[in-house]
Each structure stands twice: as structure tokens, then as C-alpha cells.
Design a protein around this motif. Sequence first.
Motif, PDB file in Angstrom:
ATOM      1  N   GLY A 188      17.740 -19.103 -15.442  1.00  0.00           N
ATOM      2  CA  GLY A 188      17.743 -18.613 -16.811  1.00  0.00           C
ATOM      3  C   GLY A 188      16.427 -18.105 -17.345  1.00  0.00           C
ATOM      4  N   ALA A 189      15.315 -18.675 -16.913  1.00  0.00           N
ATOM      5  CA  ALA A 189      14.057 -18.254 -17.518  1.00  0.00           C
ATOM      6  C   ALA A 189      12.866 -18.216 -16.561  1.00  0.00           C
ATOM      7  N   VAL A 190      12.980 -18.798 -15.385  1.00  0.00           N
ATOM      8  CA  VAL A 190      11.844 -18.846 -14.472  1.00  0.00           C
ATOM      9  C   VAL A 190      11.712 -17.504 -13.759  1.00  0.00           C
ATOM     10  N   ARG A 191      10.579 -16.844 -13.962  1.00  0.00           N
ATOM     11  CA  ARG A 191      10.365 -15.544 -13.323  1.00  0.00           C
ATOM     12  C   ARG A 191      10.084 -15.762 -11.853  1.00  0.00           C
ATOM     13  N   ARG A 192      10.906 -15.172 -10.999  1.00  0.00           N
ATOM     14  CA  ARG A 192      10.785 -15.328  -9.549  1.00  0.00           C
ATOM     15  C   ARG A 192      10.139 -14.123  -8.890  1.00  0.00           C
ATOM     16  N   ALA A 193      10.339 -12.941  -9.461  1.00  0.00           N
ATOM     17  CA  ALA A 193       9.789 -11.723  -8.867  1.00  0.00           C
ATOM     18  C   ALA A 193       9.803 -10.613  -9.906  1.00  0.00           C
ATOM     19  N   VAL A 194       9.023  -9.565  -9.624  1.00  0.00           N
ATOM     20  CA  VAL A 194       9.040  -8.361 -10.438  1.00  0.00           C
ATOM     21  C   VAL A 194       9.191  -7.183  -9.483  1.00  0.00           C
ATOM     22  N   LEU A 195      10.203  -6.400  -9.708  1.00  0.00           N
ATOM     23  CA  LEU A 195      10.492  -5.232  -8.882  1.00  0.00           C
ATOM     24  C   LEU A 195       9.871  -4.013  -9.548  1.00  0.00           C
ATOM     25  N   ILE A 196       9.040  -3.267  -8.789  1.00  0.00           N
ATOM     26  CA  ILE A 196       8.390  -2.080  -9.329  1.00  0.00           C
ATOM     27  C   ILE A 196       8.559  -0.913  -8.373  1.00  0.00           C
ATOM     28  N   SER A 197       8.314   0.280  -8.881  1.00  0.00           N
ATOM     29  CA  SER A 197       8.415   1.480  -8.047  1.00  0.00           C
ATOM     30  C   SER A 197       7.264   1.512  -7.051  1.00  0.00           C
ATOM     31  N   PRO A 198       7.447   2.220  -5.940  1.00  0.00           N
ATOM     32  CA  PRO A 198       6.349   2.371  -4.979  1.00  0.00           C
ATOM     33  C   PRO A 198       5.122   3.040  -5.607  1.00  0.00           C
ATOM     34  N   GLU A 199       5.347   3.987  -6.512  1.00  0.00           N
ATOM     35  CA  GLU A 199       4.235   4.679  -7.155  1.00  0.00           C
ATOM     36  C   GLU A 199       3.411   3.717  -8.009  1.00  0.00           C
ATOM     37  N   LEU A 200       4.079   2.861  -8.780  1.00  0.00           N
ATOM     38  CA  LEU A 200       3.362   1.885  -9.600  1.00  0.00           C
ATOM     39  C   LEU A 200       2.625   0.892  -8.709  1.00  0.00           C
ATOM     40  N   PHE A 201       3.243   0.455  -7.632  1.00  0.00           N
ATOM     41  CA  PHE A 201       2.592  -0.452  -6.695  1.00  0.00           C
ATOM     42  C   PHE A 201       1.326   0.185  -6.126  1.00  0.00           C
ATOM     43  N   ASP A 202       1.433   1.449  -5.685  1.00  0.00           N
ATOM     44  CA  ASP A 202       0.267   2.145  -5.111  1.00  0.00           C
ATOM     45  C   ASP A 202      -0.854   2.268  -6.125  1.00  0.00           C
ATOM     46  N   ARG A 203      -0.519   2.622  -7.381  1.00  0.00           N
ATOM     47  CA  ARG A 203      -1.549   2.744  -8.418  1.00  0.00           C
ATOM     48  C   ARG A 203      -2.197   1.392  -8.699  1.00  0.00           C
ATOM     49  N   ALA A 204      -1.397   0.345  -8.740  1.00  0.00           N
ATOM     50  CA  ALA A 204      -1.935  -0.993  -8.996  1.00  0.00           C
ATOM     51  C   ALA A 204      -2.859  -1.434  -7.868  1.00  0.00           C
ATOM     52  N   MET A 205      -2.472  -1.166  -6.627  1.00  0.00           N
ATOM     53  CA  MET A 205      -3.308  -1.545  -5.488  1.00  0.00           C
ATOM     54  C   MET A 205      -4.621  -0.768  -5.489  1.00  0.00           C
ATOM     55  N   GLU A 206      -4.572   0.519  -5.815  1.00  0.00           N
ATOM     56  CA  GLU A 206      -5.787   1.326  -5.888  1.00  0.00           C
ATOM     57  C   GLU A 206      -6.714   0.796  -6.972  1.00  0.00           C
ATOM     58  N   ALA A 207      -6.148   0.446  -8.135  1.00  0.00           N
ATOM     59  CA  ALA A 207      -6.960  -0.089  -9.229  1.00  0.00           C
ATOM     60  C   ALA A 207      -7.586  -1.418  -8.827  1.00  0.00           C
ATOM     61  N   LEU A 208      -6.841  -2.253  -8.145  1.00  0.00           N
ATOM     62  CA  LEU A 208      -7.369  -3.536  -7.685  1.00  0.00           C
ATOM     63  C   LEU A 208      -8.500  -3.325  -6.677  1.00  0.00           C
ATOM     64  N   GLU A 209      -8.296  -2.424  -5.727  1.00  0.00           N
ATOM     65  CA  GLU A 209      -9.331  -2.140  -4.736  1.00  0.00           C
ATOM     66  C   GLU A 209     -10.584  -1.578  -5.400  1.00  0.00           C
ATOM     67  N   ASP A 210     -10.408  -0.683  -6.378  1.00  0.00           N
ATOM     68  CA  ASP A 210     -11.561  -0.138  -7.102  1.00  0.00           C
ATOM     69  C   ASP A 210     -12.302  -1.242  -7.838  1.00  0.00           C
ATOM     70  N   SER A 211     -11.565  -2.143  -8.448  1.00  0.00           N
ATOM     71  CA  SER A 211     -12.168  -3.261  -9.178  1.00  0.00           C
ATOM     72  C   SER A 211     -12.957  -4.166  -8.238  1.00  0.00           C
ATOM     73  N   LEU A 212     -12.391  -4.446  -7.076  1.00  0.00           N
ATOM     74  CA  LEU A 212     -13.097  -5.276  -6.095  1.00  0.00           C
ATOM     75  C   LEU A 212     -14.342  -4.578  -5.564  1.00  0.00           C
ATOM     76  N   ASP A 213     -14.253  -3.264  -5.337  1.00  0.00           N
ATOM     77  CA  ASP A 213     -15.427  -2.504  -4.889  1.00  0.00           C
ATOM     78  C   ASP A 213     -16.540  -2.551  -5.936  1.00  0.00           C
ATOM     79  N   LEU A 214     -16.169  -2.408  -7.218  1.00  0.00           N
ATOM     80  CA  LEU A 214     -17.167  -2.477  -8.282  1.00  0.00           C
ATOM     81  C   LEU A 214     -17.807  -3.859  -8.352  1.00  0.00           C
ATOM     82  N   ARG A 215     -16.995  -4.891  -8.210  1.00  0.00           N
ATOM     83  CA  ARG A 215     -17.521  -6.255  -8.216  1.00  0.00           C
ATOM     84  C   ARG A 215     -18.498  -6.458  -7.065  1.00  0.00           C
ATOM     85  N   ASP A 216     -18.108  -5.995  -5.879  1.00  0.00           N
ATOM     86  CA  ASP A 216     -18.978  -6.133  -4.712  1.00  0.00           C
ATOM     87  C   ASP A 216     -20.282  -5.359  -4.899  1.00  0.00           C
TER      88      ASP A 216
END
Length: 80
Positions: free
Chosen positions: A31-59
Motif C-alpha cells: 500500500g505505501a512502501v516504495r519498492r522501485a521507480v520505473l523511468i525512461s532510458p533517456e531519463l536514466f542516461d541523463r541522471a547517470m551523466e549528471a551523477l558522473e559529472d558531479s563525482l568528477d567535480l568532487r574529485d
Amino acid sequence: MTSASLSEFRANQSLYIASAQREPVEILSRGAVRRAVLISPELFDRAMEALEDSLDLRDARNAEVGDLVSHEELLEELRD
């Protein structure tokens, strides 16, 4: 964001996969426990690129002067 129970998702997978191309689909259990979030491949790719850019900046921020490589050193390394 669209939400669906796990049983609704199982019964209508193609509908929710199509919906995920427009917006994330939250899959819930019990009823309320979030188990997963389904997203488009395009959104996944953009999110991964943003995460990688963020990690590169941190490094880059955390790099010590001795860890830095000059432009010339980088070019020489790429030529090898």
C-alpha cells in the motif's frame, strides 16, 4: 509521478512502461512502501551523466596539487 501497486504493475506492465516514457512510475507494495521507480532510458542516461559529472567535480575539488597533470603531460600520455 504515477504510482501503482506491485499487483497493478504486474497486471498492466506495458501500460506502466509506456507511462514511464513520460514521467517516473513509482511501484508500491503493501500500500505505501516504495519498492522501485520505473523511468525512461533517456531519463536514466541523463541522471547517470549528471551523477558522473558531479563525482568528477568532487574529485577535481579534492585533488591535491601533486595529483594534477599538465596539459603537455596529458597529450604525451595520450600519444603513447
